[in-house]
Design a protein around this motif. Structure first.
Motif, mmCIF file in Angstrom:
data_model
loop_
_atom_site.group_PDB
_atom_site.id
_atom_site.type_symbol
_atom_site.label_atom_id
_atom_site.label_comp_id
_atom_site.label_asym_id
_atom_site.label_seq_id
_atom_site.Cartn_x
_atom_site.Cartn_y
_atom_site.Cartn_z
ATOM 1 N N SER A 43 0.813 -1.025 0.043
ATOM 2 C CA SER A 43 0.084 -0.048 -0.005
ATOM 3 C C SER A 43 0.800 1.285 -0.068
ATOM 4 O O SER A 43 1.961 1.380 0.846
ATOM 5 C CB SER A 43 -0.906 0.070 1.314
ATOM 6 O OG SER A 43 -1.784 1.333 1.301
ATOM 7 N N GLY A 44 0.679 2.240 -0.878
ATOM 8 C CA GLY A 44 1.369 3.489 -0.926
ATOM 9 C C GLY A 44 2.576 3.480 -1.829
ATOM 10 O O GLY A 44 3.458 4.294 -1.968
ATOM 11 N N GLY A 46 2.450 3.013 -5.137
ATOM 12 C CA GLY A 46 2.339 3.882 -6.403
ATOM 13 C C GLY A 46 1.572 2.973 -7.352
ATOM 14 O O GLY A 46 1.500 3.418 -8.620
ATOM 15 N N LYS A 47 0.521 1.822 -6.959
ATOM 16 C CA LYS A 47 -0.166 1.199 -8.170
ATOM 17 C C LYS A 47 -1.002 2.289 -8.762
ATOM 18 O O LYS A 47 -1.274 2.216 -9.818
ATOM 19 C CB LYS A 47 -1.017 0.077 -7.514
ATOM 20 C CG LYS A 47 0.064 -1.031 -6.781
ATOM 21 C CD LYS A 47 -0.508 -2.125 -6.043
ATOM 22 C CE LYS A 47 -1.325 -2.078 -5.204
ATOM 23 N NZ LYS A 47 -0.834 -1.349 -3.915
ATOM 24 N N THR A 48 -1.981 2.903 -7.747
ATOM 25 C CA THR A 48 -3.020 3.495 -8.615
ATOM 26 C C THR A 48 -2.266 4.811 -9.357
ATOM 27 O O THR A 48 -3.032 5.025 -10.502
ATOM 28 C CB THR A 48 -3.789 4.270 -7.122
ATOM 29 O OG1 THR A 48 -4.462 3.117 -6.557
ATOM 30 C CG2 THR A 48 -4.809 4.904 -7.838
ATOM 31 N N THR A 49 -1.385 5.046 -8.638
ATOM 32 C CA THR A 49 -0.798 6.463 -9.671
ATOM 33 C C THR A 49 -0.211 5.875 -10.744
ATOM 34 O O THR A 49 -0.397 6.687 -12.033
ATOM 35 C CB THR A 49 0.794 6.924 -8.860
ATOM 36 O OG1 THR A 49 0.126 7.113 -7.543
ATOM 37 C CG2 THR A 49 1.171 8.224 -9.365
ATOM 38 N N GLN A 93 -10.409 2.383 -8.286
ATOM 39 C CA GLN A 93 -10.530 2.032 -7.078
ATOM 40 C C GLN A 93 -11.840 2.438 -6.245
ATOM 41 O O GLN A 93 -12.251 1.740 -5.426
ATOM 42 C CB GLN A 93 -9.396 2.827 -6.268
ATOM 43 C CG GLN A 93 -8.968 1.715 -5.042
ATOM 44 C CD GLN A 93 -7.401 1.983 -4.477
ATOM 45 O OE1 GLN A 93 -6.676 2.759 -4.921
ATOM 46 N NE2 GLN A 93 -7.188 1.099 -3.691
HETATM 47 N N1 LIG Z 1 -2.072 13.938 -4.788
HETATM 48 C C1 LIG Z 1 -0.952 13.411 -4.068
HETATM 49 N N2 LIG Z 1 -0.138 14.349 -3.625
HETATM 50 C C2 LIG Z 1 0.810 13.879 -2.750
HETATM 51 N N3 LIG Z 1 1.000 12.461 -2.637
HETATM 52 C C3 LIG Z 1 0.210 11.643 -3.258
HETATM 53 C C4 LIG Z 1 -0.859 12.216 -4.038
HETATM 54 N N4 LIG Z 1 -1.262 10.988 -4.434
HETATM 55 C C5 LIG Z 1 -0.604 9.783 -4.138
HETATM 56 N N5 LIG Z 1 0.537 10.395 -3.300
HETATM 57 C C6 LIG Z 1 1.219 9.468 -2.559
HETATM 58 O O1 LIG Z 1 1.879 8.667 -3.679
HETATM 59 C C7 LIG Z 1 1.989 7.321 -3.203
HETATM 60 C C8 LIG Z 1 1.544 6.373 -4.139
HETATM 61 O O2 LIG Z 1 0.008 6.379 -3.955
HETATM 62 P P1 LIG Z 1 -0.941 5.319 -4.612
HETATM 63 O O3 LIG Z 1 -2.204 5.833 -4.568
HETATM 64 O O4 LIG Z 1 -0.518 5.300 -5.965
HETATM 65 O O5 LIG Z 1 -0.679 3.976 -3.785
HETATM 66 P P2 LIG Z 1 -1.249 2.512 -4.199
HETATM 67 O O6 LIG Z 1 0.076 1.703 -4.453
HETATM 68 O O7 LIG Z 1 -2.327 2.620 -5.116
HETATM 69 O O8 LIG Z 1 -1.620 2.318 -2.532
HETATM 70 P P3 LIG Z 1 -2.790 1.396 -2.288
HETATM 71 O O9 LIG Z 1 -2.440 -0.158 -2.420
HETATM 72 O O10 LIG Z 1 -3.285 1.763 -0.864
HETATM 73 O O11 LIG Z 1 -4.085 1.824 -2.981
HETATM 74 C C9 LIG Z 1 1.558 7.452 -1.854
HETATM 75 O O12 LIG Z 1 2.679 7.386 -0.874
HETATM 76 C C10 LIG Z 1 0.577 8.630 -1.700
HETATM 77 O O13 LIG Z 1 0.801 8.986 -0.286
#
Ligand SMILES: Nc1ncnc2c1ncn2[C@@H]1O[C@H](COP(=O)(O)OP(=O)(O)OP(=O)(O)O)[C@@H](O)[C@H]1O
Ligand SMILES: [Mg+2]
Lengths: 222, 814
Positions: A43-44, A46-49, A93
């Motif tokens: 989690s965190g 960067g998958k969603t990003t 998501q």
């Molecule tokens: N708009 C934003 N501004 C600052 N930081 C961000 C922003 N969006 C995401 N982040 C940061 O970027 C990182 C990646 O976020 P992301 O949502 O891609 O994680 P993830 O892998 O999808 O997590 P999860 O499994 O919990 O969904 C996280 O550490 C988050 O805090």
């Protein structure tokens, strides 16, 4: 074979409250057509990003993202949106249903919009995902897991070139997750789509062709 | 820190994080308060002035003796009256020639002491009365008056008192004679004892008794004017509160999940409820105070117009300066505080109910669903019943206002229903294949609920503007036609003495260019217990052809000429409920056994008059009221000879110029009065459009924060922001267009109520009801333009911020 998706030297930082936070540092990978790939990572990580970057919703700082030879961040917003509309389907998501349309119209919306609507396929998917009883309701009136399946149905019905799914089974029980993988399979085999799924679920990942892991701002196959 | 303090701080923090919302909240409350308090200030200032006027002219019960012709009274008459056992005290009143604003009142302290008038009580409570009696070289005045006259060389010792109205100087009668340069001429007498049985002497001296009830008349008359203002102020207040509502709605909506989390953490609903209540109280008091300050400024700027209207139409004297006390500020503050708390009851209630709130709000609400759906219809039915009951007997002013209130409430209930029905029909009738169109109409349907309040504000203010403008225009045209007909001749002449009157009636007709002479005479009498003015006129062709008549019986003029037919004005018609063909008995003051039995044969419009009036044949007048000679004459002259005739009769008959009046002068004066009357009304209805536009603007900006959530799914699928912007714009435009179309019939119904009910109950006349589509069109276009501007900013802002906001939503929010 030519890769469908090419990501090269991708960098992404976030600015939040004055501080810069680096998510990806020169990311490189390729994905081939008609494959299914699991995107793993804690989690965190960067998958969603990454999914947003590929879908053209969020812009990279530097680097290249190419889908089907279309360099998505080189074009105007208008072109990019158009490309997304016709080639990509995203399962978010947060489901992302249209609140003022009922479930049936939500399911139809995207496929109708790009004129790929197919009544038989729709009936099949609705039945497969068990959505028959919900068609007249509105998004706010159904549960999270139900919303998630509606979003999946909507995406699948567009027969996209590339399907990006962010935790599509995050809210589903084991039985429903299985149903979802079956639906995705249809897309893969019948319509030659390419599928990328961000997930925490080992079970789902194991059913796919490939696995990519995001760790320490990098990505690698496992 | 206690939980409560933390919570309170949390509540206020919300407003600091959303400064725009805070600004809108302040704007809404202070705007509403501004309108309301300015109207209240104007009204209370006028009221103070009337009350002062009552005490200035005389004490409440006393009776006055004035000249029949409103002339000054020779001082000898004082002695004559006293000799005939009339207990009277002389009063001189007039304006200072050096400074026209200063009014001098001269009284005679010796005879005054027998009266129970204001001045007498004034002297009883003033230590200086001895000085006044002995020294005589003193004048009483308020502190501001003393300042105002300080540069005049009055040669008087000025004594300050709180009991006098601004710009009044109270002096001994001999001093007043000097100051006004008016030796031996009295303005009026005040009766200090009972009226003697024999009143013949009054006729001999050309005097009459007048009750000081004119003052209560004044209050009665101006009541409708003030009610009108109050209604407008209240409507403005309500529309302003719409802004507050949409802002508060948003702020509570945004904090709903936080409240829920707090509750889950174990903070009691009561605590959350109380902290919210305190927050609302605090915010509304501050912005309310701000509004009162603005209200003071607005009232000061409107006061001259209001004062001149009241002065022109009703002859009421209004202070030109505002004054108000701490007590009044507190009372004025109650309005925004209570108003804001009232409109937040919905949200507060929701907080309170959240205790029982379970998973899906829609499912848990099904019990209330039908109740919610049918309440508006139930309310409408109840309102309809009330309307029917009122329409049966609508003469009360208050009931007319109730009718208007019902119209406003029911149209605001109906507008959303109407919008929803139209959209529902479109949705249902056209099975849109295009998914965007399908979405457009179903989303617009949902949008109605979100912005129905500001649409209502817009609709109401446009309806009010259309209604009022349509009425004013109808009245204006009617008034000018009526004026043309009513001023039957080119020239009007007044005689100052009976000798001159006889001479004019006999000889003027022989002069060159004079076609005919029409004597006019007036006196007061009673029908039952109602005071009426009786006018004698000579029924001749000029009247037959011109006199405006609303309804008449056959052979109207023949019946006036040869039998006991009379004309009555509209005011009498409504007040005493007499109609064509009715017989009425008019009292004969000199011989109660010989009352005039008459038949009503015609009703004439009599705009601007406040008293019931009848017109009778001059013969009859002479028979029943023979002791009075006509002093006023309408003189028909050859067109274009006004100057010549006027010069001739000035020289030959020694009539001063001021007693000869040109028709054009009267017309201009009357039209001026007319326009002044509606200045305030017009500017208030313009203000309404501005407020409504502001309401729309603020609520759309507030809405856009929520709106992103609705639009982002479409954007994420691949519909560009510019397309969404266009859709959004079209959506607002569609809704506003329908609301504005809806406003036109509402405005026309309002106009109908104004002309046919409110005017009748307030003034005693009905106005013709004409349609002026160009006025509606103009208002429609102006408001459409204003709304376009109002929707441009929010849609643009939304467009500008959308990309980052939309993406944020996918990550953090649910
Ligand atoms: N708009 C934003 N501004 C600052 N930081 C961000 C922003 N969006 C995401 N982040 C940061 O970027 C990182 C990646 O976020 P992301 O949502 O891609 O994680 P993830 O892998 O999808 O997590 P999860 O499994 O919990 O969904 C996280 O550490 C988050 O805090
Ligand atoms: Mg994620």
């Amino acid at each position: 074979m030519i890769p469908l998706l090419v990501v090269k030297n991708l960098n992404k930082d976030f600015e939040s409250s004055g501080e810069s936070f680096e998510v990806f540092k020169s990311l490189n990978f390729e994905i081939y057509p008609k494959t299914s790939t699991a995107l793993l990572g804690e989690s965190g990580s960067g998958k969603t990003t990454l999914i947003h970057l590929i879908a053209g919703l969020e812009s990279p700082d530097t680097g290249l993202i190419k889908i089907n030879n279309f360099e998505i961040w080189k074009y105007s917003e208008q072109k990019r949106a158009d490309f997304r509309l016709h080639n990509i389907a995203v399962i978010f998501q947060q489901y992302n249903l249209i609140p003022s349309l009922n479930i049936l119209n939500n399911i139809k919306f995207h496929s109708k919009l790009i004129k790929k609507f197919d009544q038989n396929f729709q009936d099949e998917i609705i039945e497969l995902l068990g959505l028959q009883g919900l068609l007249k309701k509105y998004p706010e009136e159904i549960s999270g897991g139900q919303q998630q399946r509606v979003a999946i149905a909507r995406a699948i019905l567009t027969k996209p070139k590339i399907l990006l799914a962010d935790e599509p089974t995050g809210n589903l029980d084991e039985e429903n997750s299985l149903v979802v993988s079956r639906a995705l399979e249809i897309l893969l085999t019948r319509y030659n789509s390419t599928i990328i799924i961000a997930t925490h679920s080992e079970n789902l990942a194991n059913r796919l062709n490939k696995k990519l892991l995001i760790k320490n701002k990098k990505i690698r196959a496992i | 820190m206690k939980i409560f303090d933390v919570l309170l701080m949390y509540n206020f923090q919300h407003w600091f994080r959303k400064p725009l919302q805070l600004i809108f909240l302040f704007l809404g409350i202070s705007l509403a308060t501004t309108l309301w308090s300015s109207i209240q200030l104007l009204n209370s200032e006028a009221k103070k002035s009337y009350e002062n006027a009552v005490t200035i002219i005389s004490s409440n019960q006393s009776q006055l003796i004035v000249s029949v012709n409103n002339d000054l009274i020779p001082f000898e008459n004082f002695a004559k009256l006293r000799r005939n056992k009339w207990l009277v005290t002389p009063i001189i009143e007039g304006k200072l020639s050096d400074n026209k604003k200063i009014k001098i009142i001269g009284v005679d302290p010796f005879t005054l002491s027998q009266s129970n008038s204001f001045y007498n009580s004034f002297f009883k409570t003033t230590a200086n009365n001895r000085e006044f009696l002995i020294n005589r070289k003193v004048a009483f005045a308020s502190s501001t008056t003393i300042k105002n006259v300080s540069d005049l060389d009055l040669n008087l010792e000025l004594i300050e008192t709180d009991n006098l109205l601004k710009d009044y100087l109270l002096v001994d009668i001999s001093i007043a004679e000097e100051l006004l340069n008016r030796k031996g001429k009295i303005s009026r007498f005040e009766l200090t004892g009972a009226i003697p049985r024999d009143t013949k002497i009054l006729d001999e001296l050309g005097l009459e008794i007048k009750n000081s009830e004119i003052n209560s008349d004044l209050k009665q008359l101006t009541k409708s004017f003030h009610l009108n203002l109050t209604a407008f102020g209240f409507l403005g207040f309500i529309v302003g509160l719409f802004i507050v509502y949409s802002t508060l709605n948003l702020s509570f909506e945004q904090r709903k999940s936080s409240f829920n989390s707090l509750r889950l953490m174990g903070i009691s609903v009561r605590t959350i409820f109380l902290s919210s209540l305190i927050e609302i109280f605090f915010l509304s008091s501050i912005s309310g105070l701000l509004g009162i300050c603005f209200g003071h400024v607005l009232a000061s700027s409107l006061l001259p117009d209001v004062a001149s209207t009241l002065n022109n139409i009703y002859g009421a004297d209004i202070n030109n300066q505002l004054s108000f006390s701490i007590k009044e500020i507190f009372i004025a503050l109650l309005m925004p505080i209570i108003g804001t708390i009232l409109i937040s009851t919905g949200f507060l209630f929701k907080i309170y109910l959240s205790e029982r709130n379970t998973n899906y709000k829609h499912i848990s609400n099904t019990k209330f669903y039908y109740l919610k759906k049918f309440t508006p219809i139930l309310v409408l039915i109840i309102l309809l019943v009330i309307t029917v009951i009122i329409l049966i007997n609508p003469t009360e002013l208050f009931l007319s206002f109730v009718l208007i209130a019902i119209l406003i409430i029911s149209s605001s209930i109906l507008l959303p229903i109407f919008l929803e029905s139209v959209l529902f029909y479109v949705n249902y009738r056209f099975e849109f294949e295009n998914p965007i169109l399908k979405w457009f109409f179903s989303d617009t349907l949902k949008q109605v609920k979100r912005i129905s309040l500001s649409l209502n504000a817009l609709m109401l203010s446009i309806a009010v503007t259309i209604g009022v403008d349509n009425m004013v225009k109808s009245f204006e045209e009617t008034f000018s036609i009526w004026l043309d007909k009513r001023l039957i001749t080119e020239m009007y002449v007044r005689a100052d003495s009976d000798d001159l009157a006889i001479k004019i009636s006999k000889e003027i007709i022989k002069e060159k260019n004079v076609i005919n002479v029409y004597p006019i005479i007036e006196t007061k009498s009673f029908i039952k217990d109602t005071k009426v003015s009786v006018v004698g006129f000579k029924p001749q062709k000029l009247y037959f052809d011109n006199w405006p008549i609303i309804s008449k019986s056959k052979d109207i003029w023949e019946k006036i000429q040869n039998s006991n037919g009379i004309l009555i004005n509209e005011q009498l018609h409504y007040k005493l409920n007499v109609d064509i063909g009715d017989n009425i008995q008019i009292a004969n003051p000199s011989n109660s056994l010989n009352n005039f039995n008459s038949t009503v044969v015609g009703i004439y419009p009599d705009y601007g008059n406040s008293i019931p009036q009848i017109m009778i044949n001059l013969n009859k007048f002479e028979y029943y009221y023979s002791n009075i000679l006509p002093r006023n004459f309408a003189i028909d002259i050859v067109k274009g000879t006004y100057g010549d005739v006027s010069e001739l009769i000035q020289n030959k008959y020694e009539i001063p110029n001021k007693n000869i009046i040109n028709q054009a002068t009267i017309k201009e004066f009357s039209k001026n009065v007319f326009n002044k009357t509606f200045t305030v009304t017009r500017s208030l209805s313009d203000a309404m459009i501005i407020i409504a536009t502001l309401t729309l603007l603020t609520s759309l900006i507030s809405l856009s924060e929520i709106r992103i959530i609705n639009l982002s799914p479409l954007w994420a699928l691949g519909i560009t922001r510019i397309t969404l912007l266009k859709i959004e714009f079209a959506q607002f435009l569609l809704l506003i267009f329908i609301a504005l179309v809806f406003a036109i019939p509402v405005g026309l119904i309002l106009c109908f109520l104004l002309t046919n009910y409110l005017n009748v109950s307030a003034f005693g006349w009905k106005l013709p009801y004409d349609f002026y589509p160009n006025i509606w069109g103009k208002t429609f276009l102006i408001s459409l333009l204003c709304s376009l501007l109002a929707i441009m900013l929010p849609t643009y802002l939304m467009f500008k911020n959308s990309a980052s906001l939309m993406i944020k939503r996918y990550k953090n929010e649910c």
